[in-house]
Design an enzyme around this catalytic site. Structure first.
Site, PDB file in Angstrom:
ATOM      1  N   LYS A 179       0.730  -1.196  -0.096  1.00  0.00           N
ATOM      2  CA  LYS A 179       0.337   0.150  -0.190  1.00  0.00           C
ATOM      3  C   LYS A 179       0.532   1.463  -0.280  1.00  0.00           C
ATOM      4  CE  LYS A 179      -1.675   3.035   2.663  1.00  0.00           C
ATOM      5  NZ  LYS A 179      -1.619   4.269   1.951  1.00  0.00           N
ATOM      6  N   GLU A 254      10.074   1.396  10.276  1.00  0.00           N
ATOM      7  CA  GLU A 254      11.605   3.029   9.623  1.00  0.00           C
ATOM      8  C   GLU A 254      11.088   3.918   9.935  1.00  0.00           C
ATOM      9  OE1 GLU A 254      14.523   2.696   9.088  1.00  0.00           O
ATOM     10  OE2 GLU A 254      14.642   0.285   8.552  1.00  0.00           O
ATOM     11  N   CYS A 288      13.398  11.265   5.386  1.00  0.00           N
ATOM     12  CA  CYS A 288      13.756  11.287   6.568  1.00  0.00           C
ATOM     13  C   CYS A 288      15.531  11.178   7.524  1.00  0.00           C
ATOM     14  CB  CYS A 288      13.630   9.839   6.425  1.00  0.00           C
ATOM     15  SG  CYS A 288      14.069   8.854   5.958  1.00  0.00           S
ATOM     16  N   GLU A 392      10.239  16.341  14.122  1.00  0.00           N
ATOM     17  CA  GLU A 392      10.871  15.901  12.645  1.00  0.00           C
ATOM     18  C   GLU A 392      10.076  17.844  12.291  1.00  0.00           C
ATOM     19  OE1 GLU A 392       9.072  12.953  10.707  1.00  0.00           O
ATOM     20  OE2 GLU A 392      11.477  12.925   9.906  1.00  0.00           O
TER      21      GLU A 392
HETATM   22  P1  NAD Z   1       3.067   8.399   7.908  1.00  0.00           P
HETATM   23  O1  NAD Z   1       2.742   7.795   8.722  1.00  0.00           O
HETATM   24  O2  NAD Z   1       1.926   9.891   7.256  1.00  0.00           O
HETATM   25  O3  NAD Z   1       1.733   7.315   6.433  1.00  0.00           O
HETATM   26  C1  NAD Z   1       3.145   6.339   6.084  1.00  0.00           C
HETATM   27  C2  NAD Z   1       1.954   5.570   5.508  1.00  0.00           C
HETATM   28  O4  NAD Z   1       1.143   4.620   6.682  1.00  0.00           O
HETATM   29  C3  NAD Z   1       1.903   5.694   4.010  1.00  0.00           C
HETATM   30  O5  NAD Z   1       1.482   4.668   3.048  1.00  0.00           O
HETATM   31  C4  NAD Z   1       0.011   6.688   4.915  1.00  0.00           C
HETATM   32  O6  NAD Z   1      -0.924   5.863   3.864  1.00  0.00           O
HETATM   33  C5  NAD Z   1       0.239   4.838   5.771  1.00  0.00           C
HETATM   34  N1  NAD Z   1      -0.663   4.698   6.945  1.00  0.00           N
HETATM   35  C6  NAD Z   1      -1.010   6.286   8.302  1.00  0.00           C
HETATM   36  N2  NAD Z   1      -2.013   5.748   8.873  1.00  0.00           N
HETATM   37  C7  NAD Z   1      -1.696   4.345   8.699  1.00  0.00           C
HETATM   38  C8  NAD Z   1      -2.523   3.254   9.518  1.00  0.00           C
HETATM   39  N3  NAD Z   1      -3.439   3.611  10.612  1.00  0.00           N
HETATM   40  N4  NAD Z   1      -2.378   2.033   9.328  1.00  0.00           N
HETATM   41  C9  NAD Z   1      -1.719   1.570   8.263  1.00  0.00           C
HETATM   42  N5  NAD Z   1      -1.337   2.155   7.582  1.00  0.00           N
HETATM   43  C10 NAD Z   1      -1.123   3.691   7.981  1.00  0.00           C
HETATM   44  O7  NAD Z   1       3.937   9.344   6.779  1.00  0.00           O
HETATM   45  P2  NAD Z   1       4.100   9.593   5.530  1.00  0.00           P
HETATM   46  O8  NAD Z   1       3.601  11.369   6.095  1.00  0.00           O
HETATM   47  O9  NAD Z   1       4.155  10.311   4.796  1.00  0.00           O
HETATM   48  O10 NAD Z   1       6.258  10.359   5.585  1.00  0.00           O
HETATM   49  C11 NAD Z   1       6.334  10.713   6.032  1.00  0.00           C
HETATM   50  C12 NAD Z   1       7.496  10.341   7.604  1.00  0.00           C
HETATM   51  O11 NAD Z   1       7.888   9.289   6.822  1.00  0.00           O
HETATM   52  C13 NAD Z   1       8.495  10.641   8.231  1.00  0.00           C
HETATM   53  O12 NAD Z   1       8.281  11.093   9.270  1.00  0.00           O
HETATM   54  C14 NAD Z   1       9.525  10.387   7.898  1.00  0.00           C
HETATM   55  O13 NAD Z   1      10.541  10.599   8.768  1.00  0.00           O
HETATM   56  C15 NAD Z   1       9.225   9.290   7.585  1.00  0.00           C
HETATM   57  N6  NAD Z   1      10.318   8.221   6.557  1.00  0.00           N
HETATM   58  C16 NAD Z   1      11.118   7.368   7.592  1.00  0.00           C
HETATM   59  C17 NAD Z   1      11.646   6.983   6.883  1.00  0.00           C
HETATM   60  C18 NAD Z   1      13.160   6.059   6.839  1.00  0.00           C
HETATM   61  O14 NAD Z   1      13.496   4.819   6.422  1.00  0.00           O
HETATM   62  N7  NAD Z   1      13.117   5.698   8.291  1.00  0.00           N
HETATM   63  C19 NAD Z   1      11.665   7.412   5.232  1.00  0.00           C
HETATM   64  C20 NAD Z   1      10.804   8.216   4.491  1.00  0.00           C
HETATM   65  C21 NAD Z   1      10.527   8.574   5.312  1.00  0.00           C
END
Ligand code: NAD
Length: 488
Positions: A179, A254, A288, A392
């Protein structure tokens, strides 16, 4: 693709090797214009159920293929994506707001490499064997694929991060339900169009589009999905952990970062300044691993700040499809407002904004006036307790502060809840080893940034995650180990 409206791109779920329409859709925006240009399926339990079913049906056949057969298919898929690299890069830039240059040189090449890398690494794993001669026994271990893997990815590096999960999962013999983020779904859908040609059997890779609350949670709560690999925010990870707890699922998380760069007074500023500009503002600061706290030793603080700000002002913000542009659009209107609000909070607390938001003016091309753009912003004279130094921000905003001693800076760098990455700049070899060893971060770069060998573990400490990904780490996550004892 369906024909909802001529102007709009309409995506469909990919389940059991077929594109399947959905009963409702979400609007997806082009961040550089602010216009809706795409409709993304708003999948829920029903669609996830169908995808998991297809993945379960495909599992016995796929998991019984040899690593070499799977490797050949992954390599073919890599070739096909590479063949369409320009189309993928254009789509990623339009969907995410990132510059075409970044999509062409980072996102899509890395997606290709993810498949090639795991196609190769899967051929080289061996398992353990020990002997207990006195007991007349020998023991050995077997590794087998786990089953249907649930893969959930964010919007900042869409195809790059999704393929970083799909490639090891299927290389190990699992089938997947993925997803992607509802805000950046297009390149995943484009990849689905290549799967059959690459020889990926139906049902091995299923992609369900939709929101986290509906599609994401349905996947996390599905009893037939024993493992979830998630990349996203710490807040979402907490929810996923709670929701998956009744099923005791295996989780790889992650998460976010608040990454420090530490610049000692013996650093080579000719290398450090351009690299730290990149580490702060690349991909609009939406990585990130981006630096958002720069600690500079007091003796060179003023000089560093002056040179850093002067160079930051040169970064060109504008239409992402212009190859001379350095900073594209942020992902959404809401995210832009959130990032801007941090700058306002810092000012209210007495910090000084040296360039960017609220200080310099941003001239945008006519077609991009409603896009979500922001200038690279440098904040100084900010306290460590400030939310800008603790939370962040995930945008083109970085803070520069002074420090005096090695001991002090290690403590201050570690004084946040996150622990993903850190960067150390010094020409003293002993010091870089000492500092790197004591920093609470899963990755420490010294005198460089974002140089990765995919063989080695990637992941964060503290609120930045649980688990690691990499050749061996992903292999271990995506397989079950079993110990077998044979009596002679
Ligand atoms: P997010 O947590 O809002 O969403 C990430 C994914 O999770 C999306 O596909 C979203 O639809 C899904 N999601 C949201 N709520 C959910 C739930 N309740 N159950 C299951 N899935 C759910 O994050 P974002 O805003 O898309 O991305 C930014 C974040 O990602 C930042 O905090 C960034 O640091 C982090 N990030 C981390 C890494 C890493 O490798 N550590 C890499 C890239 C981004």
């Amino acid at each position: 693709m369906m024909a909802h409206s001529k102007a709009l791109l309409v995506l469909e779920n990919f389940i059991g090797g077929k594109f399947v329409p959905c009963s409702s859709y979400i609007d997806s925006y082009n961040p550089s214009t602010g216009n809706v240009y795409c409709k993304v399926p708003d999948s829920g339990k029903e669609e996830v159920e169908a995808a998991v079913k297809a993945a379960k049906v495909a599992f016995p056949i796929w998991s019984s293929k040899s690593p070499l057969e799977r490797s050949q298919i992954l390599n073919k898929l890599a070739d096909l994506i590479e063949h369409d690299l320009e189309a993928f890069a254009q789509a990623e830039s339009k969907d995410q707001g990132k510059t075409i240059t970044f999509a062409r040189t980072v996102d899509i090449p890395r997606a290709v490499y993810n498949f090639r890398f795991f196609a190769s690494s899967i051929l080289h794993h061996t398992t353990e064997c020990t002997e207990m001669a006195t007991m007349g026994c020998m023991h050995y271990t077997l590794r087998t694929p786990v089953g249907v893997a649930g893969l959930i990815s964010p919007w900042n590096l869409p195809l790059y991060l999704l393929t970083w999960k799909i490639a090891p999962a299927i290389a190990c013999g699992n089938t997947v339900v993925a997803k992607p983020s509802e805000m950046t779904s297009v390149t995943a859908w484009m990849m689905c169009k290549l799967l059959e040609k690459a020889g990926v059997p139906h049902g091995v890779v299923n992609v369900v589009f939709g929101t986290g609350a509906r599609a994401g949670e349905a996947l996390v709560c599905h009893p037939d999905v024993p493992l979830i690999s998630f990349t996203g925010s710490t807040l979402t990870a907490q929810r996923i952990t709670e929701k998956s707890a009744p099923h005791c699922k295996r989780l790889s998380l992650e998460l976010g970062g608040k990454n420090p760069a530490i610049v000692f007074d013996d650093a080579d500023l000719l290398q450090c300044i351009p690299t730290t500009l990149r580490s702060s503002f690349a991909n609009q600061g939406e990585i990130c691993l981006c630096t958002s706290r720069i600690f500079v030793q007091r003796g060179i603080y003023s000089e560093f700040l002056k040179r850093f700000v002067a160079e930051a002002k040169k970064w060109k913000v504008g239409n992402p499809s212009d190859p001379t542009v350095d900073v594209g659009a942020l992902i959404s209107k809401e995210h832009l407002e959130k990032v801007r609000s941090y700058v306002k909070k810092a000012q209210a607390e007495g910090a000084r904004v040296f360039c960017g938001e609220g200080v310099d003016s941003l001239a945008l091309p006519t077609g991009n006036q409603k896009g979500y753009f922001m200038l690279p912003t440098v904040i100084a004279e900010v306290k460590d307790e400030s939310c800008c130094m603790q939370e962040e921000i995930f945008g083109p905003v970085t803070c520069v502060v002074a420090f005096d001693t090695e001991e002090e800076v290690i403590e201050r760098a570690n004084s946040v809840k996150y622990g993903l990455a850190a960067t150390v700049w010094s020409s003293n070899v002993g010091r870089v080893h000492r500092v790197a060893q004591r920093l609470q971060a899963g990755l420490v770069w010294t005198n460089c940034w974002l140089v990765r060998d995919l063989n080695l573990p990637f992941g964060g400490m503290k609120a930045s995650g649980i688990g690691r990904e990499g050749a061996k780490d992903s292999y271990e996550f995506f397989t079950e180990v079993k110990t077998i004892t044979i009596k002679h």
